[in-house]
Design an enzyme around this catalytic site. Structure first.
Site, PDB file in Angstrom:
ATOM      1  N   ASP A 118       0.720  -1.331   0.069  1.00  0.00           N
ATOM      2  CA  ASP A 118      -0.041  -0.004  -0.130  1.00  0.00           C
ATOM      3  C   ASP A 118       0.956   1.330  -0.011  1.00  0.00           C
ATOM      4  OD1 ASP A 118      -2.861  -1.013  -0.161  1.00  0.00           O
ATOM      5  OD2 ASP A 118      -2.176  -1.759   1.984  1.00  0.00           O
ATOM      6  N   ASP A 183      -6.619  -4.107  -5.941  1.00  0.00           N
ATOM      7  CA  ASP A 183      -6.345  -2.778  -5.472  1.00  0.00           C
ATOM      8  C   ASP A 183      -4.989  -2.298  -5.946  1.00  0.00           C
ATOM      9  OD1 ASP A 183      -8.123  -4.504  -3.942  1.00  0.00           O
ATOM     10  OD2 ASP A 183      -8.174  -3.251  -2.176  1.00  0.00           O
TER      11      ASP A 183
END
Ligand code: GLY
Length: 420
Positions: A118, A183
């Site tokens: 992330d 994602d």
């Protein structure tokens, strides 16, 4: 009027009218922007006043409606400074710049974070926006180190960046050794940026390979997407195609589809490779043409909740969460992606994406979604869904819903000014 003149007027009307109706009449973009940024200024001034610990970042609200904070290692850390950068970009008011700088700076240690994928979300939304807006060169080495950290998770055997470390599926029945989630497409922008800046192609080459592998293994024939693909890291073989936050393994989790539309649009912008454009468009068409997408274009948290043929592996109780929740975060990020995608698309698709995005931002700017100042933990948008399977962050504000809503509004403004 002669017969010939009458005929030419008639023909002119027939040919010109569709042109005017191609784009939805959406009024003056400034009206919606002024309304939402006014709410943002009020809400975020209060958020800044009460948020004094720079190691704790606002993410959502607690059960009693208080702002809930997370440490800088959380995947959502970049969105709060990112939202402050967007308010600064809109207002040009220095007080927002210094707030954005302060909250960007305290994420600095994350440039060395190699524990998950992330880092693109965390560092590009904060440092990346900071650099784009201010050209502060001190942000560049941080972005370069962040990209270096991200590519430590790349496997040439798999052809992808590993999203999470080894873990089990939610039901504990499957081991995922090399899980990659859709994602992850959102982390690639950082890599393209750093390749451009350093002139070292390694980062963009990895981003392109990751996008190709995702295209091959995350997408279904109808251009819906699996949330998670788990690989055999010694051979690159696909072992599982499952979900973590969606309704079932074969369903369409709305935010996941949004991440894909957004991610492939970004990869197209950076490569001009048509395969990525077509993928983004087909994923967008799946989303927008779906029979379960409500008229106002804010999706349910998953397109297939409770439907025949979709078997949840969690304690789904149809009597709870009834009516099924919408996800404002999925809507906001998809609107932002659609504005950009419209600029790469021609005629029919251009109008389709632009009109849908306008529809979404107008819905989000209405009373169902836009918070009343002083409420909603000082976030802008209400009614997102973080993790339904865990009954976590349901009908709640989410900092990333705010971030992508502000981004979508700024893109709307730039598009109308011919700047996007
Ligand atoms: N990237 C995590 C989520 O979308 O919830």
């Amino acid at each position: 009027m002669t017969m010939n003149k009458k005929l030419s007027y008639f023909l002119a009307i027939i040919f010109i009218t569709p042109f005017f109706f191609c784009f939805k009449s959406d009024g003056n973009p400034n009206t919606l922007l002024e309304k939402v940024f006014d709410v943002a200024k009020t809400q975020y001034s209060k958020m800044l006043e009460k948020s004094t610990d720079l190691s704790q970042y606002p993410r959502t609200t607690t059960a009693n409606g208080e702002t809930k904070y997370v440490p800088i290692s959380d995947w959502t850390g970049g969105f709060w400074p990112g939202s402050l950068w967007y308010v600064y970009e809109y207002t040009k008011d220095e007080q927002w710049r210094s707030a954005a700088e302060k909250w960007t700076a305290s994420l600095e240690k994350n440039q060395f974070n190699t524990s998950h994928h992330d880092i693109g979300f965390m560092m590009f939304d904060s440092y990346g926006n900071g650099y784009r807006i201010t050209k502060n060169e001190a942000y560049l080495p941080v972005l370069v180190q962040s990209a270096k950290s991200l590519i430590t998770r790349y496997s040439p055997t798999v052809g992808a960046i590993q999203s999470w470390n080894k873990r089990k599926s939610n039901d504990g029945k499957t081991d995922w050794e090399f899980p990659v989630i859709i994602d992850n497409m959102m982390n690639l922008e950082l890599l393209f940026f750093v390749s451009r800046y350093t002139k070292d192609p390694i980062y963009k080459d990895i981003a392109i390979k990751h996008a190709e592998t995702t295209m091959k293994n995350h997408l279904r024939a109808d251009y819906s997407s699996f949330h998670l693909v788990n690989y055999d890291k010694s051979t690159g073989e696909v072992l599982h195609q499952q979900t973590v936050q969606g309704f079932s393994d074969n369903s369409q989790w709305s935010r996941g589809q949004g991440w894909g539309i957004y991610g492939f649009t970004t990869v197209y912008r950076n490569t001009k490779d048509k395969r990525f454009l077509v993928t983004a468009q087909k994923m967008a068409n799946f989303f927008l043409d779906h029979k379960n997408l409500p008229e106002d274009k804010v999706p349910f948290w998953d397109f297939n909740v409770g439907q025949a043929g979709y078997h949840p592996k969690w304690a789904f109780d149809p009597s709870k969460n009834n009516p099924v929740s919408r996800d404002a975060s999925a809507a906001a990020l998809t609107a932002s992606a659609l504005f950009e995608l419209s600029t790469f698309s021609s005629k029919r698709l251009k109008a389709k994406y632009y009109n849908a995005a306008v529809n979404i931002i107008n819905t989000l700017g209405g009373e169902e979604y836009l918070a009343k100042p002083g409420t909603n933990g000082n976030f802008i948008l209400k009614n997102s869904v973080g993790h339904m399977q865990k009954n976590s962050e349901v009908n709640a504000p989410l900092v990333y819903a705010d971030y992508y809503f502000l981004e979508a509004l700024l893109r709307y403004k730039k598009l109308n000014a011919g700047e996007l």
